[in-house]
Write a protein that holds these residues in place. Structure first.
Motif, mmCIF file in Angstrom:
data_model
loop_
_atom_site.group_PDB
_atom_site.id
_atom_site.type_symbol
_atom_site.label_atom_id
_atom_site.label_comp_id
_atom_site.label_asym_id
_atom_site.label_seq_id
_atom_site.Cartn_x
_atom_site.Cartn_y
_atom_site.Cartn_z
ATOM 1 N N MET A 1 0.853 -1.191 0.000
ATOM 2 C CA MET A 1 0.000 0.000 0.000
ATOM 3 C C MET A 1 0.891 1.245 0.000
ATOM 4 S SD MET A 1 -3.158 1.184 0.213
ATOM 5 C CE MET A 1 -4.008 2.703 0.640
ATOM 6 N N PRO A 2 0.851 2.071 -1.041
ATOM 7 C CA PRO A 2 1.686 3.271 -1.068
ATOM 8 C C PRO A 2 1.195 4.291 -0.053
ATOM 9 C CG PRO A 2 0.144 3.285 -2.899
ATOM 10 C CD PRO A 2 -0.007 1.944 -2.232
ATOM 11 N N LEU A 3 2.113 5.122 0.413
ATOM 12 C CA LEU A 3 1.710 6.200 1.305
ATOM 13 C C LEU A 3 0.763 7.131 0.561
ATOM 14 C CD1 LEU A 3 5.095 7.016 3.075
ATOM 15 C CD2 LEU A 3 3.097 5.866 4.062
ATOM 16 N N PRO A 4 -0.343 7.546 1.187
ATOM 17 C CA PRO A 4 -1.398 8.301 0.491
ATOM 18 C C PRO A 4 -1.048 9.781 0.332
ATOM 19 C CG PRO A 4 -2.025 7.934 2.748
ATOM 20 C CD PRO A 4 -0.735 7.197 2.567
ATOM 21 N N VAL A 5 0.005 10.051 -0.424
ATOM 22 C CA VAL A 5 0.479 11.404 -0.634
ATOM 23 C C VAL A 5 0.385 11.750 -2.121
ATOM 24 C CG1 VAL A 5 2.443 12.979 -0.440
ATOM 25 C CG2 VAL A 5 2.043 11.250 1.327
ATOM 26 N N ILE A 6 -0.168 12.921 -2.425
ATOM 27 C CA ILE A 6 -0.263 13.435 -3.801
ATOM 28 C C ILE A 6 0.174 14.895 -3.782
ATOM 29 C CG2 ILE A 6 -1.823 14.006 -5.707
ATOM 30 C CD1 ILE A 6 -3.534 11.613 -4.871
ATOM 31 N N PRO A 7 1.132 15.258 -4.639
ATOM 32 C CA PRO A 7 1.857 14.467 -5.628
ATOM 33 C C PRO A 7 2.754 13.413 -4.958
ATOM 34 C CG PRO A 7 2.082 16.823 -6.041
ATOM 35 C CD PRO A 7 1.499 16.686 -4.683
ATOM 36 N N ARG A 8 3.098 12.374 -5.732
ATOM 37 C CA ARG A 8 3.943 11.311 -5.214
ATOM 38 C C ARG A 8 5.327 11.865 -4.890
ATOM 39 N NH1 ARG A 8 4.280 5.693 -5.399
ATOM 40 N NH2 ARG A 8 6.421 4.906 -5.322
ATOM 41 N N PRO A 9 5.810 11.689 -3.652
ATOM 42 C CA PRO A 9 7.132 12.192 -3.300
ATOM 43 C C PRO A 9 8.254 11.426 -4.001
ATOM 44 C CG PRO A 9 5.768 11.872 -1.343
ATOM 45 C CD PRO A 9 5.076 11.196 -2.478
ATOM 46 N N PHE A 523 -2.107 5.383 -8.278
ATOM 47 C CA PHE A 523 -2.550 6.740 -7.955
ATOM 48 C C PHE A 523 -3.889 6.708 -7.219
ATOM 49 C CE2 PHE A 523 -4.996 10.546 -9.113
ATOM 50 C CZ PHE A 523 -4.131 11.554 -8.707
ATOM 51 N N ALA A 524 -4.808 5.860 -7.683
ATOM 52 C CA ALA A 524 -6.130 5.784 -7.061
ATOM 53 C C ALA A 524 -6.029 5.355 -5.601
ATOM 54 C CB ALA A 524 -7.020 4.833 -7.841
ATOM 55 N N LEU A 525 -5.078 4.464 -5.283
ATOM 56 C CA LEU A 525 -4.881 4.055 -3.891
ATOM 57 C C LEU A 525 -4.410 5.228 -3.036
ATOM 58 C CD1 LEU A 525 -3.182 0.549 -4.299
ATOM 59 C CD2 LEU A 525 -5.513 1.028 -3.506
ATOM 60 N N ARG A 526 -3.547 6.065 -3.612
ATOM 61 C CA ARG A 526 -3.093 7.239 -2.867
ATOM 62 C C ARG A 526 -4.189 8.286 -2.745
ATOM 63 N NH1 ARG A 526 0.879 9.940 -5.743
ATOM 64 N NH2 ARG A 526 0.941 8.506 -7.517
ATOM 65 N N LEU A 527 -5.035 8.377 -3.768
ATOM 66 C CA LEU A 527 -6.065 9.419 -3.813
ATOM 67 C C LEU A 527 -7.243 9.142 -2.884
ATOM 68 C CD1 LEU A 527 -7.188 11.983 -5.284
ATOM 69 C CD2 LEU A 527 -8.205 10.405 -6.957
ATOM 70 N N ALA A 528 -7.655 7.897 -2.805
ATOM 71 C CA ALA A 528 -8.922 7.558 -2.143
ATOM 72 C C ALA A 528 -9.054 8.115 -0.725
ATOM 73 C CB ALA A 528 -9.100 6.038 -2.151
ATOM 74 N N PRO A 529 -8.024 8.017 0.136
ATOM 75 C CA PRO A 529 -8.217 8.505 1.515
ATOM 76 C C PRO A 529 -8.436 10.009 1.626
ATOM 77 C CG PRO A 529 -6.343 6.992 1.377
ATOM 78 C CD PRO A 529 -6.718 7.340 -0.026
ATOM 79 N N HIS A 530 -8.131 10.773 0.575
ATOM 80 C CA HIS A 530 -8.252 12.225 0.652
ATOM 81 C C HIS A 530 -9.706 12.680 0.721
ATOM 82 C CE1 HIS A 530 -4.001 13.226 -0.969
ATOM 83 N NE2 HIS A 530 -4.020 11.987 -0.524
ATOM 84 N N ALA A 531 -10.639 11.796 0.375
ATOM 85 C CA ALA A 531 -12.047 12.188 0.366
ATOM 86 C C ALA A 531 -12.531 12.652 1.730
ATOM 87 C CB ALA A 531 -12.903 11.022 -0.136
ATOM 88 N N THR A 532 -11.891 12.175 2.794
ATOM 89 C CA THR A 532 -12.274 12.622 4.138
ATOM 90 C C THR A 532 -12.171 14.141 4.249
ATOM 91 O OG1 THR A 532 -11.593 10.549 5.165
ATOM 92 C CG2 THR A 532 -11.681 12.498 6.586
ATOM 93 N N ALA A 533 -11.066 14.699 3.761
ATOM 94 C CA ALA A 533 -10.886 16.150 3.828
ATOM 95 C C ALA A 533 -11.856 16.869 2.901
ATOM 96 C CB ALA A 533 -9.449 16.515 3.485
ATOM 97 N N TRP A 534 -12.098 16.326 1.717
ATOM 98 C CA TRP A 534 -13.024 16.984 0.785
ATOM 99 C C TRP A 534 -14.414 17.088 1.406
ATOM 100 C CZ3 TRP A 534 -11.780 12.926 -3.551
ATOM 101 C CH2 TRP A 534 -10.419 13.034 -3.903
ATOM 102 N N ASP A 535 -14.850 16.012 2.059
ATOM 103 C CA ASP A 535 -16.174 16.040 2.687
ATOM 104 C C ASP A 535 -16.215 17.009 3.857
ATOM 105 O OD1 ASP A 535 -17.461 14.234 0.986
ATOM 106 O OD2 ASP A 535 -16.770 12.495 2.120
ATOM 107 N N ARG A 536 -15.170 17.006 4.680
ATOM 108 C CA ARG A 536 -15.158 17.910 5.820
ATOM 109 C C ARG A 536 -15.139 19.369 5.367
ATOM 110 N NH1 ARG A 536 -14.485 16.235 10.968
ATOM 111 N NH2 ARG A 536 -13.826 18.370 11.447
#
Length: 558
Positions: A1-9, A523-536
């Motif tokens: 599982m890649p670290l969920p960071v975008i852009p990829r470091p 990329f999708a694996l890194r992106l998916a967890p960001h939805a928490t912030a978008w919703d908040r």
């Protein structure tokens, strides 16, 4: 599982240990220059997660409780790749605007450091993303890790059309927050067009009294008052985003003509502009005439007023596109003189790719946008030709046919390119995939310019900027990457955010991360967890079926 960071470091390494970040953990700013960065991080993290972190200015004693520590240092950064391109604020990527940074996570806490305050801010943005991804029960447990990073390109932007649809300062601030989250550092405001004039010019009051009254169709008009521009520029600067103004000329000038009819105009269709009907994407055919002295008095008044409102921007965007029906020599004359007027005021010019048809110098930036293959496909489509008045079509096709030579001419003249291809980073395209939320399907059918083929999120990352323009084979020829969000089908803020998110994350990936096409699945694996912030944050993001179902499910609240 890649670290969920975008852009990829550039560097991501897992390490031993872990730390829990929860209310009360101190954020330590080592040095006064980092105080504002620490405060900004704490405020953004609170908005993203609800976690409350106090900011302090004294270091934590060894053996004390875990802390998040911010520092200025270049330790361990020497091996990172250098940044190419130019910055919108004119600063040096190797000196006062060096964005190289790193962070380490272990049981003692988190340490973020970088070469400059801006670099540390980028590091705290990475940390915000990690904390959002691990948020559970009001706290986040971070695994041990070391991350080090630097941007590929210096100019990483979004062009926002506020002329066809006027957006309030509050909406623009939300867009700045979206840009900042994905390390975009330029907001290019398209302030004038046929449909409206959005910036004050005190010596030309009718531009806002008349030219700002409306927008596309029956949408409400408006403009940004001097204090509102100042506040937006300051808001962006706190997030290390530069606001670049665009005054589109010599074409797209109908709002100016409505305000000051004595400016006249060059048109092949008679004395007045030809107003295109239909989808609203087509400009009026009327262009500022470089042979009229009153035109140059007008241009100088506008430049004087606009430049003073955007003091942080080293550039003024002069438009230069779609001057349909204007003789090539007149267009070149206009572009060359405007560039000199901008330069005489201590600024540099950037313009759409058509400005390369004039004689330009190497300090001018040329914004490439017309992908030749897609342009040919679109202009040959029934949808496009049925939307264009018959008398307009040959004029438009003649102008677009010249576009294939723009990039070679720009490169021959030593200009750097802003990479903005329609088929990759024009965010006003319809979404291709269905939404996982049936309530969004009506908006998906309505929003997005219908002459463009629909685009998936995958298409937004599976490409490389160097491959986008014919003749470009090196990062050294590129100033940066910039997306565009045009307003033909955007009726309100929700429509705008629906087109921007989560596409902006892909733009950040391509503008910042190392070269090569991005693998969508990773990329999708890194992106998916960001939805928490978008919703908040309350952003109206597109819940594409390309993303995991657990991500796209709409939360019951907040």
């Amino acid at each position: 599982m890649p670290l969920p960071v975008i852009p990829r470091p550039a560097v991501m390494e897992l390490a031993d240990g872990s730390v829990i970040v929860a209310d009360g953990m101190p954020v330590v700013a080592l040095g006064p220059i980092l105080g504002p960065v620490a405060q900004r991080f704490a405020a953004d993290l609170r908005a993203d997660t609800g976690i409350e972190l106090p900011v302090v200015t004294e270091g934590i004693a060894p053996g004390g409780p875990p802390a998040i520590t911010l520092a200025i240092s270049e330790g361990g950064l020497a091996g990172l790749a250098p940044t190419s391109g130019v910055r919108a604020d004119g600063r040096s990527v190797t000196e006062d605007a060096d964005e190289r940074h790193a962070l380490e996570i272990d049981a003692d806490g988190v340490r973020v450091w970088g070469a400059t305050a801006e670099a540390v801010f980028r590091g705290t943005t990475t940390l915000r993303q990690l904390l959002v991804a691990q948020l559970e029960g009001g706290r986040a447990e971070l695994r041990g890790a070391r991350i080090a990073d630097s941007p590929r390109f210096a100019w990483r932007g979004l062009s926002l059309d506020v002329a066809r649809t006027f957006h309030s300062p509050e909406t623009v601030r939300r867009v700045i927050d979206m840009c900042s989250l994905y390390k975009l550092n330029v907001l290019h405001l398209h302030l004038t067009d046929d449909q409206g004039w959005r910036v004050e010019v005190p010596s030309r009051p009718l531009l806002t009294e008349v030219g700002a009254r409306g927008a596309l169709g029956d949408r409400p008009g408006g403009f940004y008052r001097l204090h509102e521009i100042a506040a937006l520029v300051a808001y962006a600067a706190e997030r290390f985003v530069t606001v670049v103004p665009e005054i589109d000329m010599p074409g797209h000038a109908s709002a100016a003509f409505h305000a000051y009819p004595e400016l006249g105009g060059l048109t092949p269709m008679g004395s007045g502009p030809l107003e295109a009907e239909g989808i609203g994407s087509l400009p009026a055919i009327s262009n500022l005439d470089p042979g009229r002295p009153e035109v140059w008095a007008f241009v100088e008044d506008v430049l004087d007023a606009v430049i003073s409102q955007f003091p942080a921007s080293a550039y003024v965007h002069i438009g230069g596109d779609e001057a349909f029906g204007m003789p090539d020599t007149a267009h070149a004359t206009f572009v060359e003189k405007v560039i000199e007027l901008v330069r005489a005021r201590g600024r540099l010019a950037v313009g759409w790719q058509e400005i390369a048809r004039a004689a330009i110098d190497g300090d001018v930036l040329v914004q490439y946008w017309m992908d030749p293959a897609e342009t040919e496909s679109i202009t040959g489509s029934e949808a496009f030709q049925s939307a264009v008045p018959a008398e307009f079509l040959p004029i438009l096709l003649e102008a677009l046919a010249k576009s294939t030579e723009d990039v070679p001419r720009a490169l021959e003249q030593g200009a750097k390119l802003l990479i903005s291809p329609t088929n990759r980073v024009y965010l006003d395209r319809p979404h291709a995939a269905p939404s996982a939320d049936p309530a969004q399907e009506e908006r998906r059918r309505r929003v997005g310019l219908p002459v463009y083929p629909p685009a998936s999120l995958r298409q937004g990352v599976e490409w490389d900027p160097i491959d986008a323009a014919l003749g470009v084979d090196s990062d050294e020829q590129v100033a940066g990457v910039e997306a565009a969000a045009w307003g033909e089908t955007v009726t309100d803020r929700d429509d705008l955010e629906f087109l921007l998110m989560p596409r902006l994350a892909g733009v950040g990936e391509k503008a910042w991360a190392i070269s090569g096409a991005t693998d969508w699945d990773e990329f999708a694996l890194r992106l998916a967890p960001h939805a928490t912030a978008w919703d908040r944050r309350g952003w109206e993001w597109f819940r594409s079926q390309e993303l995991p179902a657990a991500v796209t499910a709409r939360p019951v609240s907040g």
